[in-house]
Design a protein around this motif. Structure first.
Motif, PDB file in Angstrom:
ATOM      1  N   LEU A  86       5.822   9.126  -2.991  1.00 39.75           N
ATOM      2  CA  LEU A  86       5.664   8.004  -2.068  1.00 39.75           C
ATOM      3  C   LEU A  86       6.898   7.125  -2.052  1.00 39.75           C
ATOM      4  CD1 LEU A  86       2.014   6.983  -3.013  1.00 39.75           C
ATOM      5  CD2 LEU A  86       2.742   8.163  -0.933  1.00 39.75           C
ATOM      6  N   SER A  87       7.162   6.540  -0.864  1.00 38.97           N
ATOM      7  CA  SER A  87       8.260   5.571  -0.775  1.00 38.97           C
ATOM      8  C   SER A  87       7.862   4.459   0.189  1.00 38.97           C
ATOM      9  CB  SER A  87       9.556   6.253  -0.348  1.00 38.97           C
ATOM     10  OG  SER A  87       9.373   6.980   0.863  1.00 38.97           O
ATOM     11  N   GLY A  88       8.379   4.464   1.428  1.00 43.76           N
ATOM     12  CA  GLY A  88       8.093   3.383   2.360  1.00 43.76           C
ATOM     13  C   GLY A  88       7.036   3.748   3.390  1.00 43.76           C
ATOM     14  N   THR A  89       7.083   3.039   4.522  1.00 40.13           N
ATOM     15  CA  THR A  89       6.135   3.302   5.604  1.00 40.13           C
ATOM     16  C   THR A  89       6.479   4.621   6.282  1.00 40.13           C
ATOM     17  OG1 THR A  89       7.492   2.055   7.166  1.00 40.13           O
ATOM     18  CG2 THR A  89       5.764   0.850   6.003  1.00 40.13           C
ATOM     19  N   VAL A 300      -6.982  -0.100  -0.176  1.00 43.53           N
ATOM     20  CA  VAL A 300      -5.989   0.567   0.674  1.00 43.53           C
ATOM     21  C   VAL A 300      -4.833   1.171  -0.112  1.00 43.53           C
ATOM     22  CG1 VAL A 300      -4.352   0.236   2.563  1.00 43.53           C
ATOM     23  CG2 VAL A 300      -6.624  -0.791   2.694  1.00 43.53           C
ATOM     24  N   PRO A 301      -4.250   0.482  -1.120  1.00 42.36           N
ATOM     25  CA  PRO A 301      -3.163   1.125  -1.862  1.00 42.36           C
ATOM     26  C   PRO A 301      -3.584   2.422  -2.537  1.00 42.36           C
ATOM     27  CG  PRO A 301      -3.210  -1.229  -2.303  1.00 42.36           C
ATOM     28  CD  PRO A 301      -4.464  -0.903  -1.558  1.00 42.36           C
ATOM     29  N   GLU A 302      -4.879   2.586  -2.771  1.00 42.21           N
ATOM     30  CA  GLU A 302      -5.369   3.805  -3.396  1.00 42.21           C
ATOM     31  C   GLU A 302      -5.766   4.856  -2.359  1.00 42.21           C
ATOM     32  OE1 GLU A 302      -8.109   2.767  -6.524  1.00 42.21           O
ATOM     33  OE2 GLU A 302      -6.775   1.156  -7.189  1.00 42.21           O
ATOM     34  N   TYR A 333       3.461  -5.031   2.740  1.00 46.46           N
ATOM     35  CA  TYR A 333       3.112  -6.104   1.795  1.00 46.46           C
ATOM     36  C   TYR A 333       3.758  -5.832   0.439  1.00 46.46           C
ATOM     37  CZ  TYR A 333      -0.069  -8.281  -1.668  1.00 46.46           C
ATOM     38  OH  TYR A 333      -0.601  -8.944  -2.738  1.00 46.46           O
ATOM     39  N   PHE A 334       3.653  -4.589  -0.035  1.00 47.46           N
ATOM     40  CA  PHE A 334       4.296  -4.222  -1.297  1.00 47.46           C
ATOM     41  C   PHE A 334       5.806  -4.440  -1.202  1.00 47.46           C
ATOM     42  CE2 PHE A 334       1.522  -1.357  -4.086  1.00 47.46           C
ATOM     43  CZ  PHE A 334       0.340  -1.937  -3.661  1.00 47.46           C
ATOM     44  N   LEU A 335       6.400  -3.868  -0.150  1.00 49.18           N
ATOM     45  CA  LEU A 335       7.855  -3.888  -0.007  1.00 49.18           C
ATOM     46  C   LEU A 335       8.389  -5.311   0.153  1.00 49.18           C
ATOM     47  CD1 LEU A 335       8.159  -0.810   2.361  1.00 49.18           C
ATOM     48  CD2 LEU A 335       8.829  -0.901  -0.053  1.00 49.18           C
ATOM     49  N   SER A 336       7.615  -6.178   0.846  1.00 51.32           N
ATOM     50  CA  SER A 336       8.062  -7.555   1.065  1.00 51.32           C
ATOM     51  C   SER A 336       8.170  -8.340  -0.232  1.00 51.32           C
ATOM     52  CB  SER A 336       7.103  -8.270   2.030  1.00 51.32           C
ATOM     53  OG  SER A 336       5.845  -8.513   1.416  1.00 51.32           O
TER      54      SER A 336
END
Length: 497
Positions: A86-89, A300-302, A333-336
């Motif tokens: 996993l990485s970004g969108t 959602v993250p899961e 949200y994570f990346l921000s």
């Protein structure tokens, strides 16, 4: 499943150990023998073939990450030698699954409380809901006073749902707090609600009451403590006595399965979660949806790493697009916050055999079975569609379970391999993934899905599980209710003034 290891999907290049294995033991799979090169704990993965660095490790038929280095058959695969993909969108395409999902008639019922607006509760309780955390202490004293005075005769319980918010919040955070508190006030498990305000908070009590819409004033009352002359305890008890007089008249009546709404949650997961408890809950979700009922999957993250499975089960392209936003918005949200998208499994998850977020997600999403996705909800939204729904909320146990209850679920089905005592403001039914946890923590666990590993067939265990859920819906207390472990937690993402 009564053996010492399992290969979940024919495409997998790992097996999961159902007991602890020692170095030198042999796994014999279809005549091919693999010698273990290390001691490997129960719930963990063993590699079946040699792979070079960068090769995908396959479990549940999907990649759960890639090898950090060259690995040999028989090695223990864990977070030290496995790295997330996993990485970004991402950009997604809609490829709807052509799978027939049939409705089924069923005359079984549960004993619930029918409310005037057509909803059904599985409990009949008096709740005190503060508009702001400043009045938590008053709310707790009022709840204790009413409980002592009435002994809860004619109702199931009295609770004050304390929280830290309602003031010094801005924009999205402020609205999230208001929406979740609104959802709690309107929840059918409450026979009467006292909304308790201070008076000077951002969440202005009178404006908050407008957010409730067309509510029953006999069942929902407001007290603003700064406006009370003298003793707010006596004024609050007078209002609670009126609510109690109404709620204590309510009686359980038979309700069809189509009125049951359950939240799907896992926490303190282990390597057995995707083999026992989550598939069992998935079978129940399909059972309920086929009979017109409703289930909600969140965390959602899961879903990261398993999201396309859910996207392609959406019944139309609009829901597909909403699910894409559900996933990518949470990644943003994570990346921000400068956090990696793939960093999620907790120390307990890793110790239990879950090595990457994909590993967790592919097991986590099994809780929603195979039913089509009929609705996608934002955080704080209330249910609009029967069937399987997806809900935006983080993986945190307290926040996610509160969000499921706020959306309108009457019960949360909570699978766990490590164990947890917690419960949210509705019955929170704990399902153990393994026999050991069920034996060690009977005061926490309501049902043992570990029986699947011991040889109980899924259909037989599902029948037993259906009976248990319907008993809880009809009034049988869950362990968290018996222990008095009940609380709410509201999602916080912004500035506190």
């Amino acid at each position: 499943m009564n053996k010492s290891f399992i290969k979940i999907n024919p495409a997998d290049n790992v097996v999961v150990c159902l007991r602890a294995f020692s170095k030198g033991e042999v796994i014999d799979l279809d005549g091919k023998q693999t010698v273990l090169l290390q001691d490997t704990p129960a719930g963990h993965k063993v590699l079946l073939e040699d792979v070079v660095a960068g090769t995908d490790i396959i479990k549940y038929g999907y990649p759960i990450g890639h090898a950090r280095e060259d690995l040999k058959a028989g090695m223990w695969v864990n977070e030290n030698n496995l790295k997330t993909n996993l990485s970004g969108t991402l950009t997604y395409e809609y490829h709807p699954v052509e799978e027939k999902f049939e409705s089924k008639a069923d005359e079984r019922t549960f004993m619930g409380y029918r409310r005037a607006n057509g909803e059904v509760g599985v409990r009949n309780e008096i709740w005190i809901v503060p508009t702001v955390g400043c009045v938590n202490g008053i709310a707790e004293r009022l709840a204790a006073a009413l409980e002592k005075e009435t002994q809860c005769k004619g109702i199931d319980a009295v609770h004050a749902w304390h929280h830290n918010y309602g003031c010094s919040q801005l924009s999205g955070d402020h609205e999230n707090t208001r929406k979740v508190l609104r959802d709690i006030v309107l929840h059918p498990n409450a026979g009467g609600v006292l909304v308790l305000g201070l008076g000077c908070e951002n969440n202005q009590p009178e404006e908050f009451m407008k957010l409730l819409g067309d509510y029953d004033p006999k069942r929902v009352k407001l007290m603003v403590t700064q406006k009370v002359e003298g003793d707010e305890m006596e004024a609050g008890l007078a209002l609670l006595r009126e609510l109690y007089a109404e709620a204590s008249k309510d009686e359980r009546t038979p309700c069809p399965l189509s009125m049951l709404r359950v939240g799907l949650k896992c926490g303190g997961s282990d390597g057995f979660s995707g083999i026992t408890a989550n598939p069992l809950v998935g079978e129940f979700s399909d059972f309920l949806v086929a009979r017109g009922g409703t289930s909600i999957l969140t965390e959602v993250p899961e879903m990261f790493g398993a999201e396309t499975i859910l996207m392609n089960r959406c019944v139309n392209e609009e829901l597909f697009e909403r699910t894409v936003h559900l996933i990518n918005d949470f990644k943003e949200y994570f990346l921000s916050h400068g956090e990696p998208v793939g960093e999620n499994p907790s120390p307990g998850n890793k110790a239990g055999g879950i090595s990457t977020l994909e590993d967790k997600a592919l097991g986590c999403t099994q809780k929603c079975g195979r039913a089509p996705v009929q609705g996608v909800l934002m955080y704080g939204d209330r249910l609009q569609s029967h069937g399987l729904n997806l809900l935006s909320a983080p993986g945190n146990d307290l926040v996610a379970a509160t969000a499921l209850a706020a959306a309108g679920c009457q019960i949360v089905l909570f699978t766990t391999g490590r164990g947890t005592p917690f419960g949210t403001f509705i019955p929170t039914m704990k399902i153990s993934t393994n026999n050991d946890l069920f034996t060690r923590k009977p005061n926490w666990i309501d049902f043992n899905a570990g029986e699947l590993v011991s040889g109980t067939p899924m259909p037989a265990l599902l029948d037993k599980f259906v009976d248990k859920v319907l008993a809880v819906a009809s009034g049988e207390p869950t362990r968290n209710e018996e222990n008095g472990y009940r609380e709410i937690s509201i999602f916080k993402n912004g500035v506190t003034l």
